[in-house]
Scaffold this active site. Sequence first.
Site, mmCIF file in Angstrom:
data_model
loop_
_atom_site.group_PDB
_atom_site.id
_atom_site.type_symbol
_atom_site.label_atom_id
_atom_site.label_comp_id
_atom_site.label_asym_id
_atom_site.label_seq_id
_atom_site.Cartn_x
_atom_site.Cartn_y
_atom_site.Cartn_z
ATOM 1 N N LYS A 13 -13.124 -8.139 24.374
ATOM 2 C CA LYS A 13 -11.849 -8.090 23.640
ATOM 3 C C LYS A 13 -12.005 -8.608 22.220
ATOM 4 O O LYS A 13 -11.556 -7.986 21.264
ATOM 5 C CB LYS A 13 -10.772 -8.946 24.347
ATOM 6 C CG LYS A 13 -10.488 -8.556 25.771
ATOM 7 C CD LYS A 13 -9.425 -9.455 26.389
ATOM 8 C CE LYS A 13 -9.817 -10.921 26.495
ATOM 9 N NZ LYS A 13 -10.970 -11.173 27.382
ATOM 10 N N ARG A 88 -1.416 -13.641 28.696
ATOM 11 C CA ARG A 88 -2.364 -13.792 29.792
ATOM 12 C C ARG A 88 -1.654 -13.985 31.122
ATOM 13 O O ARG A 88 -2.322 -14.098 32.149
ATOM 14 C CB ARG A 88 -3.230 -15.013 29.510
ATOM 15 C CG ARG A 88 -4.705 -14.713 29.314
ATOM 16 C CD ARG A 88 -5.388 -16.046 29.150
ATOM 17 N NE ARG A 88 -6.809 -15.986 29.181
ATOM 18 C CZ ARG A 88 -7.583 -15.881 28.099
ATOM 19 N NH1 ARG A 88 -7.050 -15.734 26.907
ATOM 20 N NH2 ARG A 88 -8.883 -15.900 28.230
ATOM 21 N N ARG A 127 -23.604 -15.114 25.438
ATOM 22 C CA ARG A 127 -22.656 -15.170 24.318
ATOM 23 C C ARG A 127 -22.905 -16.421 23.486
ATOM 24 O O ARG A 127 -23.123 -17.499 24.012
ATOM 25 C CB ARG A 127 -21.215 -15.185 24.839
ATOM 26 C CG ARG A 127 -20.209 -15.504 23.720
ATOM 27 C CD ARG A 127 -18.833 -14.987 23.992
ATOM 28 N NE ARG A 127 -18.100 -15.741 24.993
ATOM 29 C CZ ARG A 127 -16.854 -15.445 25.355
ATOM 30 N NH1 ARG A 127 -16.221 -14.418 24.821
ATOM 31 N NH2 ARG A 127 -16.251 -16.158 26.270
ATOM 32 N N ARG A 160 -20.516 -21.862 24.449
ATOM 33 C CA ARG A 160 -19.289 -22.589 24.809
ATOM 34 C C ARG A 160 -19.432 -23.267 26.170
ATOM 35 O O ARG A 160 -19.988 -22.681 27.087
ATOM 36 C CB ARG A 160 -18.110 -21.600 24.867
ATOM 37 C CG ARG A 160 -17.457 -21.357 23.532
ATOM 38 C CD ARG A 160 -16.560 -20.136 23.538
ATOM 39 N NE ARG A 160 -15.613 -20.077 24.651
ATOM 40 C CZ ARG A 160 -14.764 -19.067 24.846
ATOM 41 N NH1 ARG A 160 -14.745 -18.046 24.004
ATOM 42 N NH2 ARG A 160 -13.940 -19.066 25.853
ATOM 43 N N ARG A 171 -12.910 -18.760 35.794
ATOM 44 C CA ARG A 171 -12.103 -17.982 34.847
ATOM 45 C C ARG A 171 -11.864 -16.577 35.372
ATOM 46 O O ARG A 171 -10.804 -16.006 35.159
ATOM 47 C CB ARG A 171 -12.786 -17.959 33.483
ATOM 48 C CG ARG A 171 -12.742 -19.333 32.805
ATOM 49 C CD ARG A 171 -13.699 -19.437 31.662
ATOM 50 N NE ARG A 171 -13.355 -18.545 30.581
ATOM 51 C CZ ARG A 171 -14.191 -18.177 29.623
ATOM 52 N NH1 ARG A 171 -15.419 -18.656 29.616
ATOM 53 N NH2 ARG A 171 -13.795 -17.376 28.672
#
Length: 214
Positions: A13, A88, A127, A160, A171
């Site tokens: 996204k 969300r 990531r 992260r 998540r």
Amino acid sequence: MKIIMLGAPGAGKGTQAEKLAEKYSIPHISTGDIFRANIKNGTELGKKAKTYMNVGALVPDDLVVDLVVDRFKDPDCANGYVLDGFPRTIPQAEALDAALMEIGETVDFAINVEVPDEKIINRMSGRRTCVGCGATYHIKYNPTKVEGICDNCGEKLILRDDDMPETVKNRLSVYHAQTQPLIDFYNKKDILAVVDGTKDMDDVFNAIVNILGE
Ligand code: ADP
Ligand code: ADP
Ligand code: ZN
């Protein structure tokens, strides 16, 4: 143009939202980036949000909605925006509708970037996120020119805390329980479009532009 990016954490996204923002000259509004900036600056909001984010839970709706609706008042939002990571939950989507209805507006498109869970864990471990500007990279699929340094702003990149595999699993289950219902919500409003997020980044981008128009 007002666009909502839907999809699991790690679906791409943010990557697409950044490119869309540039192409259509509208701001990219990422609630995750806003929270991370607040954490970095040690604000009260940041302190509250951190306790939820660290375990992969959602920040409560009442801490999110006003923040986003206030952001819409900034002059750069006059021609729309691309929302990444908001709404969300169904209550957030309803609050967004209500806020827009007050000013006689609606969302134009909700783009669901579809990626199966198996691929997500792999993407997240690779990531890397810039501590300066929030840009995201991938060590294999989208590397920076100089390792560990952001191409945009020259600050350093981090993995992260919430991109560790255990937290990513949380998540994903939060996503399926609380966010996935939004797909049906926007489908019923006839503004949903779906793209295959497993394709190369450029192919995903082209598929989205085909939907939105040049
Ligand atoms: P990703 O891009 O990987 O999906 P985000 O940067 O959007 O992750 O979000 C990171 C974390 O910030 C979420 O796991 C959640 O704790 C919090 N967060 C971001 N946006 C929202 C939101 N709209 N509602 C509740 N929590 C949010
Ligand atoms: P989200 O905002 O949905 O959490 P990101 O845009 O941050 O997801 O993408 C998650 C990770 O996957 C990043 O490391 C990004 O560089 C990488 N990525 C994004 N899109 C693709 C793609 N189409 N193919 C391979 N990797 C991708
Ligand atoms: Zn940067």
